[in-house]
Design a protein around this motif. Structure first.
Motif, PDB file in Angstrom:
ATOM      1  N   GLY A 112     -53.533 -25.286  20.713  1.00 20.30           N
ATOM      2  CA  GLY A 112     -54.156 -24.007  20.416  1.00 20.30           C
ATOM      3  C   GLY A 112     -53.612 -23.343  19.168  1.00 20.30           C
ATOM      4  N   TRP A 113     -54.057 -22.121  18.955  1.00 21.22           N
ATOM      5  CA  TRP A 113     -53.684 -21.353  17.768  1.00 21.22           C
ATOM      6  C   TRP A 113     -52.758 -20.229  18.182  1.00 21.22           C
ATOM      7  CZ3 TRP A 113     -55.885 -22.937  13.066  1.00 21.22           C
ATOM      8  CH2 TRP A 113     -56.932 -23.855  13.172  1.00 21.22           C
ATOM      9  N   TYR A 114     -51.761 -19.968  17.366  1.00 26.71           N
ATOM     10  CA  TYR A 114     -50.730 -18.992  17.712  1.00 26.71           C
ATOM     11  C   TYR A 114     -50.492 -18.043  16.544  1.00 26.71           C
ATOM     12  CZ  TYR A 114     -49.747 -22.287  21.469  1.00 26.71           C
ATOM     13  OH  TYR A 114     -49.856 -23.107  22.559  1.00 26.71           O
ATOM     14  N   LEU A 115     -50.068 -16.854  16.869  1.00 23.38           N
ATOM     15  CA  LEU A 115     -49.712 -15.885  15.827  1.00 23.38           C
ATOM     16  C   LEU A 115     -48.342 -16.257  15.257  1.00 23.38           C
ATOM     17  CD1 LEU A 115     -50.490 -13.350  14.313  1.00 23.38           C
ATOM     18  CD2 LEU A 115     -49.528 -11.990  16.175  1.00 23.38           C
ATOM     19  N   THR A 116     -48.286 -16.418  13.945  1.00 25.63           N
ATOM     20  CA  THR A 116     -47.058 -16.894  13.302  1.00 25.63           C
ATOM     21  C   THR A 116     -45.936 -15.856  13.362  1.00 25.63           C
ATOM     22  OG1 THR A 116     -48.468 -18.056  11.716  1.00 25.63           O
ATOM     23  CG2 THR A 116     -46.122 -17.914  11.200  1.00 25.63           C
ATOM     24  N   PRO A 117     -44.767 -16.242  13.864  1.00 25.11           N
ATOM     25  CA  PRO A 117     -43.596 -15.363  13.779  1.00 25.11           C
ATOM     26  C   PRO A 117     -43.127 -15.244  12.328  1.00 25.11           C
ATOM     27  CG  PRO A 117     -43.293 -17.102  15.418  1.00 25.11           C
ATOM     28  CD  PRO A 117     -44.478 -17.474  14.595  1.00 25.11           C
ATOM     29  N   ALA A 118     -42.171 -14.390  12.077  1.00 26.94           N
ATOM     30  CA  ALA A 118     -41.662 -14.195  10.718  1.00 26.94           C
ATOM     31  C   ALA A 118     -41.212 -15.524  10.112  1.00 26.94           C
ATOM     32  CB  ALA A 118     -40.502 -13.202  10.733  1.00 26.94           C
ATOM     33  N   MET A 146     -28.127 -23.982  11.558  1.00 29.44           N
ATOM     34  CA  MET A 146     -28.061 -23.253  12.822  1.00 29.44           C
ATOM     35  C   MET A 146     -27.672 -21.792  12.587  1.00 29.44           C
ATOM     36  SD  MET A 146     -28.962 -25.649  14.888  1.00 29.44           S
ATOM     37  CE  MET A 146     -28.445 -25.361  16.590  1.00 29.44           C
ATOM     38  N   ASP A 147     -26.682 -21.584  11.694  1.00 23.71           N
ATOM     39  CA  ASP A 147     -26.267 -20.219  11.384  1.00 23.71           C
ATOM     40  C   ASP A 147     -27.365 -19.458  10.643  1.00 23.71           C
ATOM     41  OD1 ASP A 147     -23.904 -20.729  12.572  1.00 23.71           O
ATOM     42  OD2 ASP A 147     -22.754 -20.973  10.728  1.00 23.71           O
ATOM     43  N   GLN A 159     -31.149 -14.856  11.457  1.00 24.10           N
ATOM     44  CA  GLN A 159     -32.452 -14.222  11.277  1.00 24.10           C
ATOM     45  C   GLN A 159     -33.106 -13.892  12.625  1.00 24.10           C
ATOM     46  OE1 GLN A 159     -34.865 -16.187   8.220  1.00 24.10           O
ATOM     47  NE2 GLN A 159     -33.002 -16.783   7.145  1.00 24.10           N
ATOM     48  N   GLY A 160     -32.273 -13.882  13.629  1.00 22.47           N
ATOM     49  CA  GLY A 160     -32.738 -13.372  14.913  1.00 22.47           C
ATOM     50  C   GLY A 160     -33.563 -14.337  15.738  1.00 22.47           C
ATOM     51  N   VAL A 161     -33.472 -15.637  15.436  1.00 19.32           N
ATOM     52  CA  VAL A 161     -34.183 -16.604  16.256  1.00 19.32           C
ATOM     53  C   VAL A 161     -33.185 -17.598  16.839  1.00 19.32           C
ATOM     54  CG1 VAL A 161     -36.371 -16.402  15.043  1.00 19.32           C
ATOM     55  CG2 VAL A 161     -34.667 -18.057  14.259  1.00 19.32           C
ATOM     56  N   ASP A 169     -38.946 -22.990  20.773  1.00 20.62           N
ATOM     57  CA  ASP A 169     -39.397 -24.347  21.075  1.00 20.62           C
ATOM     58  C   ASP A 169     -40.320 -24.881  19.992  1.00 20.62           C
ATOM     59  OD1 ASP A 169     -37.984 -24.510  23.412  1.00 20.62           O
ATOM     60  OD2 ASP A 169     -39.614 -23.675  24.623  1.00 20.62           O
ATOM     61  N   ARG A 170     -40.307 -24.244  18.860  1.00 15.23           N
ATOM     62  CA  ARG A 170     -41.270 -24.533  17.814  1.00 15.23           C
ATOM     63  C   ARG A 170     -40.625 -25.366  16.709  1.00 15.23           C
ATOM     64  NH1 ARG A 170     -42.392 -19.940  13.843  1.00 15.23           N
ATOM     65  NH2 ARG A 170     -43.990 -20.795  12.460  1.00 15.23           N
TER      66      ARG A 170
END
Lengths: 240, 240
Positions: free
Chosen positions: B68-74, B87-88, B93-95, B136-137
Motif C-alpha cells: 500500500g501507500w503510506y505518508l512519508t515520515p521526515a 545508528m547514532d 533524529q528521533g527515530v 520497520d521501514r
DNA sequence: TAGTGGTCTAGACCACCAT
DNA sequence: TGGTGGTCTAGACCACTAG
C-alpha cells in the motif's frame, strides 16, 4: 512461446535497451514513436509507456514534453561544493553550453526566504533566474538571491555569464563556506515548462547557502536539475 | 461543474494532499486503498495511481511493495562527506534505527570493481552488505568493499555496528579524503525486494571512495537510498 | 494537417498480503 | 480467503509539435 504471454513493460524496456546497445540510436537521438513500438511488439500503448518510464527513471532515456523520447547523452559531472563557472564546466565536458536569464530584479525577502537566509523579512535582495543547458537541451533551472546590503553595487553589475566570478573578483567571496542541501523532487508546472518536461518530472534539487568570512549569508541559491542530466561528483580532502 | 469534466491525476493528488494537510493521515500511516479513492472521486484506478505517483515522486507518500501507500515520515538528514555512525545519526533524529547484515565474505575484485578502486584484478577484498532503516521501514542498502591488504586483520574484526568506527579506531583512518559520486537511479529487482519497493523504484545512489593519507584507496562504498527517505545536507568550510 | 505524446475510461487477471 | 496492489487490454479524445 513468448507470444502466448502478455508482453510486459519490462519486455519493452529490454527491447529498447537492446536496440540502444546495438547502436540503433545515438545519444540525443529521438526514439521510435510509442505507437510504432506498440505495434511492433504487439502490446498496448500503456504498456509501452510503462516500459519507457522504467528507462526514464534509470536515466537511460529522457522526455522532451510532447516532443518524444530521446537517448540521454552523458551526464554532466558537477561538484556543487566548488564554485564552478557553468559555461566552462560544460565546455570542458565536450558539450556546447547555454545560459539564458529569465528574470532579474530587486525584491524584498518574504518570510520563508528571510528565515532560510537568516535575514530580516523585507530586506532587499537581488534575484536572478536562469535556464542552463547543453546544445538545445535545457538541463537546469537556477535561482539566485544575493544580499545587496553585503554586496554594495551588486545590482548594477553584469551577472550574465557568472555570478560566482563577480562575487569572487569584486567582493572577495571564495565560496569556501557553504551549506548544501540535496534531495530528489519534482518539477512544478512553471519549472516543467522551462525545462521542456512534463509536470511532475523527477529532478534533483540543490539548495545552497553561501557565507562570507564573518559567517553571514551573502548568497542563497536553488538549482533544479533534470534528474537524468546530473552526476554529482565531489572530492573531499583536508586542504579543501 | 467539476463532474462534467473528467477527474484528472492532478485532482487526485490535490484531494489526497488536502486530506493529509487536514491531518487525516499521520506520518507513516497507510492511505486509503486505490479502489476506495477511485470510487470516492468517481474516477478510474489508473488515474488514481497516476495521482499517487505524482505525490510519490515528490516524496510526500511512498510505497511498500504490494502493501500500500503510506505518508512519508521526515527525511533522514545525512552528510555523506563525514563518516557518520548510522545508528547514532538516526537516533539523533528521533527515530529508531536498525541495521541488518545481509552478507559478509572475502571476495576477489573483478575487473570493473578493480578499475573503480584502482587495484589489481583478483585482489582480495572484504565485502559487506547491509540494509538499514528506521522503525520497520528499510531505507538504505549499503555495500562496502574493504581492502584487506591495507587493513591487516580486518576480516576478523566485528564490523557489525559500524565499519567507520573500526577503521577510525584500529587503522587510523579519518575519512578526510573521499571521492563522492551521487546520482538518481532505480532499484534492480534484488534491491527492490530488500527495500520492500517495486522494481524500478526511484533511488539516490551514493558511490564513495575513501583514501588513506598516502592517497591509496582503502574502502569503496555504495549506498542506495529510497529517494523519499533522504535529504543530503553538507557543511563545507575551510577547516573541513 | 497529420501524427504525436498526454491522458482517461472501464474493464480484467494475477500474485501477494493480511487476517 | 478476501481484498489489495501490480499489470495489461483496447479502445478514446485532446493539445500540441513538426512539417
Amino acid at each position: 512461446m513468448a507470444s502466448l504471454n502478455p508482453v510486459t513493460a519490462f519486455d519493452v524496456a529490454q527491447d529498447l535497451q537492446q536496440g540502444i546497445a546495438r547502436g540503433l540510436s545515438v545519444p540525443g537521438a529521438r526514439l521510435e514513436s510509442e505507437r510504432s513500438i506498440s505495434q511492433r511488439l504487439g502490446t498496448s500503448r500503456v504498456t509501452v509507456r510503462e516500459g519507457l518510464k522504467l528507462l526514464e527513471a534509470e536515466g537511460v532515456i529522457y522526455r522532451s514534453n510532447r516532443r518524444g523520447w530521446y537517448l540521454t547523452p552523458a551526464r554532466i559531472l558537477y561538484d556543487p561544493s566548488r564554485s564552478a563557472f557553468f559555461m566552462d564546466l560544460l565546455a570542458g565536458q565536450g558539450v556546447t553550453p547555454f545560459s539564458r536569464v529569465l528574470d532579474q530584479q530587486t525584491i524584498n525577502a518574504d518570510a520563508p526566504l528571510a528565515a532560510q537566509m537568516g535575514v530580516s523579512p523585507g530586506e532587499p535582495l537581488l534575484f536572478l533566474s536562469r535556464v542552463r543547458g547543453a546544445e538545445d537541451r535545457p538541463l537546469c533551472l537556477d535561482q539566485v538571491w544575493l544580499r545587496s546590503a553585503l554586496l554594495p553595487g551588486i545590482a548594477e553589475r553584469n551577472l550574465e555569464p557568472s555570478v560566482s566570478a563577480v562575487l569572487r573578483e569584486h567582493y572577495g567571496q571564495d565560496y569556501s563556506r557553504q551549506t548544501l542541501n540535496i534531495r530528489a523532487s519534482t518539477l512544478t508546472s512553471a519549472q516543467a515548462e522551462t525545462l521542456l518536461a512534463p509536470v511532475g518530472y523527477s529532478c534533483i534539487r540543490i539548495d545552497r547557502l553561501v557565507r562570507d568570512g564573518a559567517g553571514q549569508v551573502v548568497e542563497c541559491d536553488t538549482e533544479i536539475w533534470r534528474h537524468e542530466a546530473l552526476q554529482l561528483s565531489m572530492d573531499i580532502s583536508p586542504g579543501h
